[in-house]
Design a protein around this motif. Structure first.
Motif, PDB file in Angstrom:
ATOM      1  N   ARG A  58      -0.494  -1.726   9.718  1.00 40.37           N
ATOM      2  CA  ARG A  58       0.766  -0.591  10.203  1.00 40.37           C
ATOM      3  C   ARG A  58       1.271  -0.998  10.995  1.00 40.37           C
ATOM      4  NH1 ARG A  58      -0.327   3.775   7.184  1.00 40.37           N
ATOM      5  NH2 ARG A  58      -2.993   4.792   6.807  1.00 40.37           N
ATOM      6  N   GLY A  59       2.238  -0.832  11.088  1.00 41.94           N
ATOM      7  CA  GLY A  59       3.557  -1.667  11.823  1.00 41.94           C
ATOM      8  C   GLY A  59       4.768  -0.926  11.633  1.00 41.94           C
ATOM      9  N   HIS A  60       4.978  -1.033   9.947  1.00 39.38           N
ATOM     10  CA  HIS A  60       6.500  -0.723  10.073  1.00 39.38           C
ATOM     11  C   HIS A  60       7.018   1.082   9.798  1.00 39.38           C
ATOM     12  CE1 HIS A  60       7.595  -4.870   8.395  1.00 39.38           C
ATOM     13  NE2 HIS A  60       6.033  -4.996   8.277  1.00 39.38           N
ATOM     14  N   THR A  61       7.722   1.370   9.911  1.00 42.41           N
ATOM     15  CA  THR A  61       7.885   2.898  10.153  1.00 42.41           C
ATOM     16  C   THR A  61       8.459   3.075   8.650  1.00 42.41           C
ATOM     17  OG1 THR A  61      10.357   2.414  10.578  1.00 42.41           O
ATOM     18  CG2 THR A  61       8.601   2.871  12.043  1.00 42.41           C
ATOM     19  N   ALA A  62       8.369   2.010   7.223  1.00 45.74           N
ATOM     20  CA  ALA A  62       8.888   2.399   6.342  1.00 45.74           C
ATOM     21  C   ALA A  62       8.178   1.248   5.596  1.00 45.74           C
ATOM     22  CB  ALA A  62      10.638   2.384   5.595  1.00 45.74           C
ATOM     23  N   PRO A  63       7.726   1.744   3.839  1.00 44.50           N
ATOM     24  CA  PRO A  63       7.577   1.105   3.182  1.00 44.50           C
ATOM     25  C   PRO A  63       7.709  -0.106   2.594  1.00 44.50           C
ATOM     26  CG  PRO A  63       8.143   3.039   1.701  1.00 44.50           C
ATOM     27  CD  PRO A  63       9.390   3.188   3.671  1.00 44.50           C
ATOM     28  N   TRP A  72       0.714  -1.334   0.091  1.00 48.24           N
ATOM     29  CA  TRP A  72       0.059  -0.061  -0.451  1.00 48.24           C
ATOM     30  C   TRP A  72       1.410   0.981  -0.434  1.00 48.24           C
ATOM     31  CZ3 TRP A  72      -5.100  -0.568  -0.692  1.00 48.24           C
ATOM     32  CH2 TRP A  72      -6.151   0.385  -0.704  1.00 48.24           C
ATOM     33  N   GLN A  73       0.421   2.428  -0.459  1.00 49.43           N
ATOM     34  CA  GLN A  73       0.945   3.135  -0.958  1.00 49.43           C
ATOM     35  C   GLN A  73       0.235   4.080   0.344  1.00 49.43           C
ATOM     36  OE1 GLN A  73       3.647   4.107  -2.882  1.00 49.43           O
ATOM     37  NE2 GLN A  73       3.785   6.478  -1.790  1.00 49.43           N
ATOM     38  N   ALA A  74       1.473   4.592   1.677  1.00 52.02           N
ATOM     39  CA  ALA A  74       1.022   4.961   2.840  1.00 52.02           C
ATOM     40  C   ALA A  74       1.630   6.337   3.238  1.00 52.02           C
ATOM     41  CB  ALA A  74       0.699   4.165   3.762  1.00 52.02           C
ATOM     42  N   SER A  75       1.408   7.064   3.963  1.00 51.82           N
ATOM     43  CA  SER A  75       2.177   8.054   3.899  1.00 51.82           C
ATOM     44  C   SER A  75       2.529   7.780   5.644  1.00 51.82           C
ATOM     45  CB  SER A  75       1.406   9.394   4.305  1.00 51.82           C
ATOM     46  OG  SER A  75       0.443   9.343   5.096  1.00 51.82           O
ATOM     47  N   GLY A  76       4.196   8.694   6.514  1.00 52.05           N
ATOM     48  CA  GLY A  76       4.158   8.297   7.060  1.00 52.05           C
ATOM     49  C   GLY A  76       4.454   6.692   8.509  1.00 52.05           C
ATOM     50  N   GLY A  77       5.276   5.699   7.359  1.00 56.67           N
ATOM     51  CA  GLY A  77       5.480   4.869   7.901  1.00 56.67           C
ATOM     52  C   GLY A  77       4.968   3.706   6.333  1.00 56.67           C
ATOM     53  N   GLY A  78       4.898   2.272   6.882  1.00 55.95           N
ATOM     54  CA  GLY A  78       4.664   1.348   5.516  1.00 55.95           C
ATOM     55  C   GLY A  78       3.921   0.457   6.474  1.00 55.95           C
ATOM     56  N   ALA A  79       2.894   0.462   5.006  1.00 51.49           N
ATOM     57  CA  ALA A  79       1.312  -0.636   5.365  1.00 51.49           C
ATOM     58  C   ALA A  79       1.590  -1.632   4.286  1.00 51.49           C
ATOM     59  CB  ALA A  79       0.096   0.258   5.442  1.00 51.49           C
ATOM     60  N   PHE A  80       0.344  -2.249   4.555  1.00 49.78           N
ATOM     61  CA  PHE A  80      -0.451  -2.923   2.763  1.00 49.78           C
ATOM     62  C   PHE A  80      -1.159  -3.225   3.553  1.00 49.78           C
ATOM     63  CE2 PHE A  80       1.333  -6.114   6.184  1.00 49.78           C
ATOM     64  CZ  PHE A  80       0.735  -7.181   6.058  1.00 49.78           C
ATOM     65  N   ALA A  81      -2.260  -4.009   2.328  1.00 52.28           N
ATOM     66  CA  ALA A  81      -3.870  -4.668   2.954  1.00 52.28           C
ATOM     67  C   ALA A  81      -3.852  -6.028   2.833  1.00 52.28           C
ATOM     68  CB  ALA A  81      -4.696  -3.483   1.669  1.00 52.28           C
ATOM     69  N   VAL A  82      -4.771  -6.433   3.654  1.00 51.84           N
ATOM     70  CA  VAL A  82      -5.249  -7.648   2.485  1.00 51.84           C
ATOM     71  C   VAL A  82      -6.738  -7.776   2.553  1.00 51.84           C
ATOM     72  CG1 VAL A  82      -5.306  -9.969   4.063  1.00 51.84           C
ATOM     73  CG2 VAL A  82      -3.511  -8.644   4.853  1.00 51.84           C
ATOM     74  N   VAL A  83      -7.240  -7.956   1.417  1.00 50.47           N
ATOM     75  CA  VAL A  83      -8.194  -8.111   0.945  1.00 50.47           C
ATOM     76  C   VAL A  83      -8.842  -9.379   1.120  1.00 50.47           C
ATOM     77  CG1 VAL A  83      -9.884  -7.243  -0.842  1.00 50.47           C
ATOM     78  CG2 VAL A  83      -7.496  -5.987   0.465  1.00 50.47           C
TER      79      VAL A  83
END
Length: 495
Positions: A77-82, A50-61
């Motif tokens: 969310r939980g990572h501090t970088a992409p 996922w393209q997230a600001s302020g850290g790294g994220a991904f989505a599970v659909v």
């Protein structure tokens, strides 16, 4: 001259893209330049960077959740970088691993239901050990809870995710690792690297079994094992930027057995092999098509090509155990666009409605053949298979309870940003904290150097004192002898 046409059950395989209503829309796919497939799929879910600001994220659909996703879709969310890569546990559909630029690997459990109150999903385990960004994560195909991760620190690490322990570190690469691939029983690991070398590792002993020159182009290369054989396929570029397909003998990587020219283009080729049908699917980043070949007698035979006007940024394939056998579906790909993921179904045309046993041999199931401890002790086993004629049903959620859970997951609500401003503030705080840590480290380096200089000075003083202590003895005795001689001479003169 007579012409012979090679017979094949898969000559007329064709791909069909799902309609827009059955795609996954309104996605913010990551724009990170790191070379991964961006999406992974299991029988229940798909995960997308996922393209997230302020850290790294991904989505599970959930695969059943087709259509347009809401704007406030819950993210991991939980990572501090992409986030650079994700992978599902093949033996627990509700467990997913992620690797990030923050050098961390996180293990997550997926909730059974997604409701409006769900705003944050916290990791259940955090694995630290890499020194630089983690580019790939890949679960073991046979042993339960064994994960491989590759990093820009030029190492591959093996983890027991249930115990939260690093079990092995694999070294030997001189540049960034571009792709990983387990063999059929998970005893060997093949890698491609930016140094243009193809390697096969016995990972439990950290030994390079075979090594040879790979594709000589400067762009990315990929590798896949061809089922339970000792053959590999790689995709890459020539020095003239021609896209290539190589066939290798795993026992001798001095040169490829066969070379195939694909075309001249700039997109990295992503290979996917179906061991049941012996078909190799190749899709290129930036392309709109998917080529598929049949592997037979140490050769690739081109079958056909799925064409589309929409280019793809990434690709993932559904595990064979969950394809739709009633419609003679032999593979299903998930094509990643800018804001859309499209399922593409590959089917074999058959008139009969009966189960087609010739195109559906026993497929790899979701039961592990070994535990993590058994595999690390040196045992090997082939994957357990299931018969698709009876149909595959997804099991109930199996609880995953790591022995070393991450402490931060207890209170995620206090640290979870709610809007864009919060994300920016969190980013600046993390950046400030990073700068403070760098300053602290530099100060400690200076102190360490000062202490080292003082130690060297003390050692030099001790050595000089030791020499001074040893030298006076012969000099002193000589002076005493001279004094004694002069006294004796004076006494003689008096007499």
């Amino acid at each position: 001259m007579s012409r012979f046409v090679r017979s094949s059950k898969y000559r007329h395989v064709y791909g069909t893209c799902a309609k827009r209503d059955f795609c996954y829309d309104n996605l913010r796919v990551s724009a990170n330049a790191w070379d991964t497939n961006l999406v992974k799929v299991n029988p229940l879910f798909l995960s997308v960077n996922w393209q997230a600001s302020g850290g790294g994220a991904f989505a599970v659909v959930p695969l059943s959740n087709v259509g347009k996703l809401p704007e406030n879709y819950p993210l991991y969310r939980g990572h501090t970088a992409p986030v650079l890569d994700t992978d599902f546990n093949p033996f627990n559909d509700y467990v997913v691993a992620s690797g990030s630029e923050d050098t961390k690997i996180m293990i997550w459990t997926i909730p059974e239901t997604y409701d409006e109150d769900l705003e944050f999903v916290a990791p259940v385990s955090k694995l630290s050990g890499h020194g630089r960004k983690v580019g790939q994560v890949l679960f073991h195909p046979v042993a339960e809870n064994v994960l491989a991760s590759s990093s820009a620190d030029l190492t591959i690490k093996l983890w027991d995710i249930e115990k939260g322990q690093e079990k092995q570190e694999i070294t030997g690469h001189t540049e960034i690792i571009q792709s990983l691939a387990w063999n059929y029983n998970g005893s060997l690991l093949a890698t491609t690297c930016r140094d243009k070398r193809l390697r096969i590792f016995d990972v439990r002993s950290n030994k390079i079994v075979q090594e040879g020159p790979g594709h000589q182009g400067i762009k990315g290369s990929r590798v896949v094992w061809l089922g339970d054989t000792d053959r590999l396929a790689t995709t890459g570029f020539s020095k003239m930027s021609d896209r290539q397909l190589y066939l290798w003998d795993a026992n001798d990587l001095a040169k490829p057995l066969k070379t195939e020219f694909i075309d001249t283009s700039s997109g990295i080729l992503m290979p996917f092999y179906d061991a049941d049908t012996k078909m190799l699917y190749i899709s290129g980043k930036g392309d709109g098509n998917i080529r598929y070949y049949e592997y037979e007698n140490d050769a690739f035979f081109f079958l056909s090509e799925y064409k589309s006007g929409e280019s793809q940024r990434g690709m993932g394939f559904l595990p064979k155990r969950s394809v739709n056998v009633s419609e003679c579906e032999v593979a299903r790909a998930y094509k990643v666009g800018n804001t859309l993921i499209e399922p593409i179904s590959f089917t074999v045309p058959r008139r009969s409605d009966a189960f087609q046993s010739d195109i559906y041999p026993p497929a790899i199931g979701d039961e592990p053949a070994l535990t993590a401890d058994e595999w690390f002790e040196g045992k090997d086993a082939n994957p357990k298979t299931i018969d698709l004629e009876a149909g595959f049903t997804v099991k109930e959620k199996k609880e995953f309870a790591p022995s070393a859970p991450v402490e931060e997951s207890k209170t995620p609500e206090t640290a979870s940003p709610k809007n864009e401003k919060d994300y920016q503030n969190a980013y600046h705080e993390l950046r400030k904290e990073n700068e403070d840590l760098k300053g602290t480290l530099s100060q400690r380096d200076v102190k360490i150097r000062v202490l080292e200089l003082e130690i060297e000075k003390l050692q030099q003083q001790i050595a000089e004192a030791k020499l001074t202590k040893e030298d006076p003895k012969p000099n002193g005795s000589a002076e005493e002898a001279t004094k004694a001689e002069s006294e004796e001479k004076e006494s003689n003169d008096d007499e």
